[in-house]
Design a protein around this motif. Structure first.
Motif, PDB file in Angstrom:
ATOM      1  N   CYS A  36      45.468  39.929  40.354  1.00  0.00           N
ATOM      2  CA  CYS A  36      45.800  40.992  39.172  1.00  0.00           C
ATOM      3  C   CYS A  36      47.059  40.674  38.614  1.00  0.00           C
ATOM      4  O   CYS A  36      47.242  40.778  37.251  1.00  0.00           O
ATOM      5  CB  CYS A  36      45.610  42.415  39.892  1.00  0.00           C
ATOM      6  N   ARG A  37      48.223  40.371  39.120  1.00  0.00           N
ATOM      7  CA  ARG A  37      49.429  40.320  38.783  1.00  0.00           C
ATOM      8  C   ARG A  37      49.520  38.881  37.693  1.00  0.00           C
ATOM      9  O   ARG A  37      50.349  38.996  36.764  1.00  0.00           O
ATOM     10  CB  ARG A  37      50.749  40.112  39.778  1.00  0.00           C
ATOM     11  N   GLU A  38      48.829  38.106  38.358  1.00  0.00           N
ATOM     12  CA  GLU A  38      48.802  36.751  37.407  1.00  0.00           C
ATOM     13  C   GLU A  38      48.074  36.880  35.939  1.00  0.00           C
ATOM     14  O   GLU A  38      48.372  36.586  34.828  1.00  0.00           O
ATOM     15  CB  GLU A  38      48.021  35.721  38.192  1.00  0.00           C
ATOM     16  N   GLU A  39      47.192  37.632  35.916  1.00  0.00           N
ATOM     17  CA  GLU A  39      46.237  38.229  34.803  1.00  0.00           C
ATOM     18  C   GLU A  39      47.310  38.817  33.737  1.00  0.00           C
ATOM     19  O   GLU A  39      47.364  38.691  32.740  1.00  0.00           O
ATOM     20  CB  GLU A  39      45.072  38.993  35.185  1.00  0.00           C
ATOM     21  N   ILE A  40      48.153  39.665  34.355  1.00  0.00           N
ATOM     22  CA  ILE A  40      49.120  40.599  33.590  1.00  0.00           C
ATOM     23  C   ILE A  40      50.301  39.307  32.891  1.00  0.00           C
ATOM     24  O   ILE A  40      50.388  39.744  31.746  1.00  0.00           O
ATOM     25  CB  ILE A  40      49.766  41.717  34.634  1.00  0.00           C
ATOM     26  N   LYS A  41      50.471  38.541  33.714  1.00  0.00           N
ATOM     27  CA  LYS A  41      51.666  37.520  33.481  1.00  0.00           C
ATOM     28  C   LYS A  41      51.054  36.641  32.242  1.00  0.00           C
ATOM     29  O   LYS A  41      51.706  36.318  31.432  1.00  0.00           O
ATOM     30  CB  LYS A  41      52.106  36.775  34.453  1.00  0.00           C
ATOM     31  N   LYS A  42      49.652  36.442  32.335  1.00  0.00           N
ATOM     32  CA  LYS A  42      49.071  35.403  31.443  1.00  0.00           C
ATOM     33  C   LYS A  42      48.762  36.117  30.146  1.00  0.00           C
ATOM     34  O   LYS A  42      48.277  35.734  29.013  1.00  0.00           O
ATOM     35  CB  LYS A  42      47.889  34.920  32.079  1.00  0.00           C
ATOM     36  N   THR A  44      45.999  37.942  29.702  1.00  0.00           N
ATOM     37  CA  THR A  44      44.778  37.773  29.230  1.00  0.00           C
ATOM     38  C   THR A  44      44.023  39.449  29.093  1.00  0.00           C
ATOM     39  O   THR A  44      44.684  40.244  29.123  1.00  0.00           O
ATOM     40  CB  THR A  44      43.834  37.430  30.667  1.00  0.00           C
ATOM     41  N   PRO A  45      42.859  39.419  28.403  1.00  0.00           N
ATOM     42  CA  PRO A  45      42.093  40.624  27.930  1.00  0.00           C
ATOM     43  C   PRO A  45      42.166  41.453  29.202  1.00  0.00           C
ATOM     44  O   PRO A  45      42.637  42.723  29.110  1.00  0.00           O
ATOM     45  CB  PRO A  45      41.106  40.281  27.608  1.00  0.00           C
ATOM     46  N   GLU A  46      41.997  41.078  30.404  1.00  0.00           N
ATOM     47  CA  GLU A  46      42.018  42.101  31.573  1.00  0.00           C
ATOM     48  C   GLU A  46      43.393  42.434  31.937  1.00  0.00           C
ATOM     49  O   GLU A  46      43.658  43.615  32.475  1.00  0.00           O
ATOM     50  CB  GLU A  46      41.304  41.336  32.742  1.00  0.00           C
ATOM     51  N   GLY A  47      44.202  41.231  31.787  1.00  0.00           N
ATOM     52  CA  GLY A  47      45.755  41.588  32.221  1.00  0.00           C
ATOM     53  C   GLY A  47      46.419  42.791  31.394  1.00  0.00           C
ATOM     54  O   GLY A  47      47.266  43.384  31.760  1.00  0.00           O
ATOM     55  N   LEU A  48      45.976  42.704  29.935  1.00  0.00           N
ATOM     56  CA  LEU A  48      46.675  43.438  29.095  1.00  0.00           C
ATOM     57  C   LEU A  48      46.147  44.922  29.212  1.00  0.00           C
ATOM     58  O   LEU A  48      46.914  45.879  29.218  1.00  0.00           O
ATOM     59  CB  LEU A  48      46.298  42.944  27.760  1.00  0.00           C
ATOM     60  N   GLU A  49      44.779  44.950  29.713  1.00  0.00           N
ATOM     61  CA  GLU A  49      44.069  46.205  30.138  1.00  0.00           C
ATOM     62  C   GLU A  49      44.821  46.865  31.281  1.00  0.00           C
ATOM     63  O   GLU A  49      45.267  48.137  31.228  1.00  0.00           O
ATOM     64  CB  GLU A  49      42.581  46.118  30.285  1.00  0.00           C
ATOM     65  N   ALA A  50      45.056  45.896  32.271  1.00  0.00           N
ATOM     66  CA  ALA A  50      45.851  46.622  33.540  1.00  0.00           C
ATOM     67  C   ALA A  50      47.238  46.857  33.163  1.00  0.00           C
ATOM     68  O   ALA A  50      47.581  47.922  33.594  1.00  0.00           O
ATOM     69  CB  ALA A  50      45.675  45.217  34.292  1.00  0.00           C
ATOM     70  N   LYS A  51      47.940  46.121  32.419  1.00  0.00           N
ATOM     71  CA  LYS A  51      49.420  46.434  31.953  1.00  0.00           C
ATOM     72  C   LYS A  51      49.429  47.881  31.423  1.00  0.00           C
ATOM     73  O   LYS A  51      50.242  48.442  31.769  1.00  0.00           O
ATOM     74  CB  LYS A  51      50.134  45.382  31.197  1.00  0.00           C
ATOM     75  N   ARG A  52      48.508  47.903  30.394  1.00  0.00           N
ATOM     76  CA  ARG A  52      48.442  49.337  29.711  1.00  0.00           C
ATOM     77  C   ARG A  52      48.228  50.377  30.649  1.00  0.00           C
ATOM     78  O   ARG A  52      48.901  51.568  30.541  1.00  0.00           O
ATOM     79  CB  ARG A  52      47.210  49.377  28.926  1.00  0.00           C
ATOM     80  N   PHE A  60      45.056  51.780  39.260  1.00  0.00           N
ATOM     81  CA  PHE A  60      44.583  50.643  38.893  1.00  0.00           C
ATOM     82  C   PHE A  60      42.962  50.793  39.342  1.00  0.00           C
ATOM     83  O   PHE A  60      42.839  50.956  40.595  1.00  0.00           O
ATOM     84  CB  PHE A  60      44.813  49.348  39.629  1.00  0.00           C
ATOM     85  N   PRO A  61      42.048  50.843  38.165  1.00  0.00           N
ATOM     86  CA  PRO A  61      40.728  51.186  38.912  1.00  0.00           C
ATOM     87  C   PRO A  61      39.943  50.021  39.519  1.00  0.00           C
ATOM     88  O   PRO A  61      40.125  48.754  39.251  1.00  0.00           O
ATOM     89  CB  PRO A  61      40.062  51.371  37.438  1.00  0.00           C
ATOM     90  N   ASP A  62      39.120  50.293  40.351  1.00  0.00           N
ATOM     91  CA  ASP A  62      38.362  49.180  40.953  1.00  0.00           C
ATOM     92  C   ASP A  62      37.550  48.390  40.193  1.00  0.00           C
ATOM     93  O   ASP A  62      37.540  47.115  40.549  1.00  0.00           O
ATOM     94  CB  ASP A  62      37.268  49.863  42.197  1.00  0.00           C
ATOM     95  N   GLN A  63      36.972  49.027  39.187  1.00  0.00           N
ATOM     96  CA  GLN A  63      35.915  48.270  38.443  1.00  0.00           C
ATOM     97  C   GLN A  63      36.892  46.952  37.605  1.00  0.00           C
ATOM     98  O   GLN A  63      36.413  45.829  37.694  1.00  0.00           O
ATOM     99  CB  GLN A  63      35.466  49.013  37.284  1.00  0.00           C
ATOM    100  N   LEU A  64      38.076  47.454  37.255  1.00  0.00           N
ATOM    101  CA  LEU A  64      38.952  46.242  36.811  1.00  0.00           C
ATOM    102  C   LEU A  64      39.369  45.333  37.645  1.00  0.00           C
ATOM    103  O   LEU A  64      39.331  44.004  37.359  1.00  0.00           O
ATOM    104  CB  LEU A  64      40.163  47.001  35.958  1.00  0.00           C
ATOM    105  N   ALA A  65      39.876  45.591  38.877  1.00  0.00           N
ATOM    106  CA  ALA A  65      39.972  44.806  39.871  1.00  0.00           C
ATOM    107  C   ALA A  65      39.195  43.723  40.131  1.00  0.00           C
ATOM    108  O   ALA A  65      39.171  42.602  40.484  1.00  0.00           O
ATOM    109  CB  ALA A  65      40.618  45.580  41.187  1.00  0.00           C
ATOM    110  N   TYR A  66      37.891  44.380  40.234  1.00  0.00           N
ATOM    111  CA  TYR A  66      36.613  43.612  40.431  1.00  0.00           C
ATOM    112  C   TYR A  66      36.321  42.354  39.489  1.00  0.00           C
ATOM    113  O   TYR A  66      35.820  41.372  39.745  1.00  0.00           O
ATOM    114  CB  TYR A  66      35.429  44.442  40.979  1.00  0.00           C
ATOM    115  N   ARG A  67      36.472  42.936  38.195  1.00  0.00           N
ATOM    116  CA  ARG A  67      36.403  42.043  37.248  1.00  0.00           C
ATOM    117  C   ARG A  67      37.372  40.878  37.139  1.00  0.00           C
ATOM    118  O   ARG A  67      36.892  39.570  36.785  1.00  0.00           O
ATOM    119  CB  ARG A  67      36.485  42.771  35.830  1.00  0.00           C
ATOM    120  N   ILE A  68      38.485  40.940  37.483  1.00  0.00           N
ATOM    121  CA  ILE A  68      39.490  40.038  37.680  1.00  0.00           C
ATOM    122  C   ILE A  68      39.372  39.141  39.010  1.00  0.00           C
ATOM    123  O   ILE A  68      39.515  37.803  38.574  1.00  0.00           O
ATOM    124  CB  ILE A  68      40.814  40.814  37.713  1.00  0.00           C
ATOM    125  N   VAL A  69      38.842  39.890  39.967  1.00  0.00           N
ATOM    126  CA  VAL A  69      38.575  38.672  41.088  1.00  0.00           C
ATOM    127  C   VAL A  69      37.247  38.112  40.783  1.00  0.00           C
ATOM    128  O   VAL A  69      37.349  36.948  41.329  1.00  0.00           O
ATOM    129  CB  VAL A  69      38.344  39.807  42.295  1.00  0.00           C
TER     130      VAL A  69
END
Length: 201
Positions: A36-42, A44-52, A60-69
């Motif tokens: 998840c931290r790597e997605e934020i660093k890059k 990505t759409p998922e990373g930007l959503e996580a950062k927001r 940090f919602p489970d649904q987003l974590a699973y999308r990233i995984v």
């Protein structure tokens, strides 16, 4: 594709052991937090959503974590297997995790819980706190609260996996390599796989 779930309380060494198992058996260590931290660093759409969400002080919602995984797994579809560190984190995630693997014609092959005496956990985390600067390792009271949360939230996943016949526990007292050897023997026996090489030093 092999799927090994490694879990245990804070200070049990699951991150370290996951990395060592990755090396020993030629698998991929999948740390939910790292991915998840790597997605934020890059960014990505998922990373930007996580950062927001994080910047807004939200969980940090489970649904987003699973999308990233899922994205990470699919980008490593040729992998021999994965060692999951940090997933599933609570009972509600167990069926979601199973469904995610089932969609990829896969399943949880073995779940290993690292067992460590509580006072040893406290001492390990206090020692880590001296060098890491992590606020969650900063004092006995904070650490004991984290251990209670683990007991209440994460430890109960063991019951689901016991019913499925894939749960095992390992004594995680001792040196890093002693614990690795115990886990490795279990993995070899249960999954009939051989190490890429015998020792990680």
């Amino acid at each position: 594709m092999l799927n090994i779930v490694l879990f245990g309380p804070p200070g049990s060494g699951k991150g370290t052991q996951s990395k060592l198992l990755e090396e020993r058996f030629g698998l991929i260590h999948l740390s939910t937090g790292d991915v998840c931290r790597e997605e934020i660093k890059k960014a990505t759409p998922e990373g930007l959503e996580a950062k927001r969400l994080i910047d807004g002080g939200n969980f940090f919602p489970d649904q987003l974590a699973y999308r990233i995984v899922e994205k990470f797994i699919d980008s490593n579809s040729e992998a021999k297997g994965f060692v999951y560190d940090g997933m599933p984190r609570h009972v509600g995630q167990v069926p979601v995790f199973a469904e995610m693997l089932s969609k990829r014609n896969s399943k949880v092959d073995i779940v290993v819980e690292l067992k460590v005496e509580e006072e040893e956990l406290v001492q390990r985390l206090l020692k880590r706190g001296e060098t890491s600067g992590r606020p969650d390792d900063s004092g006995r009271q904070v650490i004991e609260k984290r251990l209670r949360i683990y007991d209440d939230v994460t430890a109960p996943i063991a019951e689901d996996y016991k019913k499925a016949g894939v749960y095992f526990s390992v004594d995680a007292m001792g040196s890093m390599n002693e614990v690795l050897d115990r886990v490795s023997v279990l993995v070899e026996e249960q999954l009939s796989i051989k190490p890429v090489y015998a020792e990680v030093r």
